[in-house]
Motif scaffolding. Structure first.
Motif: not given
Length: 147
Positions: A3-4, A7, A131
């Motif tokens: 997910q990071i 993003q 973020l």
């Protein structure tokens, strides 16, 4: 972790698009020519790669947008948006896509009615595209929406 990374990837793309839009709005003619020569081939190659991934299969379904349980017939939303922006341009009436509607979604008020969603301030330390994802709307459907 995915997910990071996702993003970060999305933020980088949004920032690049913002920078190109700013250049188109503010740059002088020589700078615009230089940007056009370097960026137009990259943008057209990107569109071609994205559209190739959404090319209909032998059944007329988009293999990228289709799932095991839901087949998405061509032209999928990616091809529709491509046509709207690359071919129809300003001549076609602008229809709001599901993604655009989702980003300008309405949020319930204290009395149960709906009102346009308020824009959230972006934290300065993380730049324009944070973020940290915004909280999910209270009325979101479990599992999310497909674009």
């Amino acid at each position: 972790m995915d997910q990071i990374l996702g993003q970060v990837l999305r933020n980088a793309v949004w920032e690049r698009l913002d920078m190109l839009s700013d250049l188109a709005d503010r740059a002088d003619a020589p700078a615009l020519i230089s940007v056009a020569r370097s960026e137009l081939p990259r943008l057209t190659a990107g569109w071609r790669a994205m559209l190739a991934a959404h090319e209909p299969d032998e059944r007329g379904d988009c293999p990228t947008c289709s799932t095991r349980w839901h087949r998405c017939k061509a032209p999928c939303s990616v091809w529709q948006v491509a046509h709207e922006h690359l071919v129809a341009g300003g001549l076609a009436p602008q229809q709001e896509t599901r993604r655009a509607r989702r980003h300008s979604a309405v949020s319930p008020t204290h009395d149960g009615n709906t009102s346009p969603a308020r824009t959230r301030p972006v934290p300065e330390q993380t730049g324009r595209h944070s973020l940290v994802p915004p909280p999910a709307p209270r009325h979101a459907v479990a599992g999310g929406l497909r674009a």
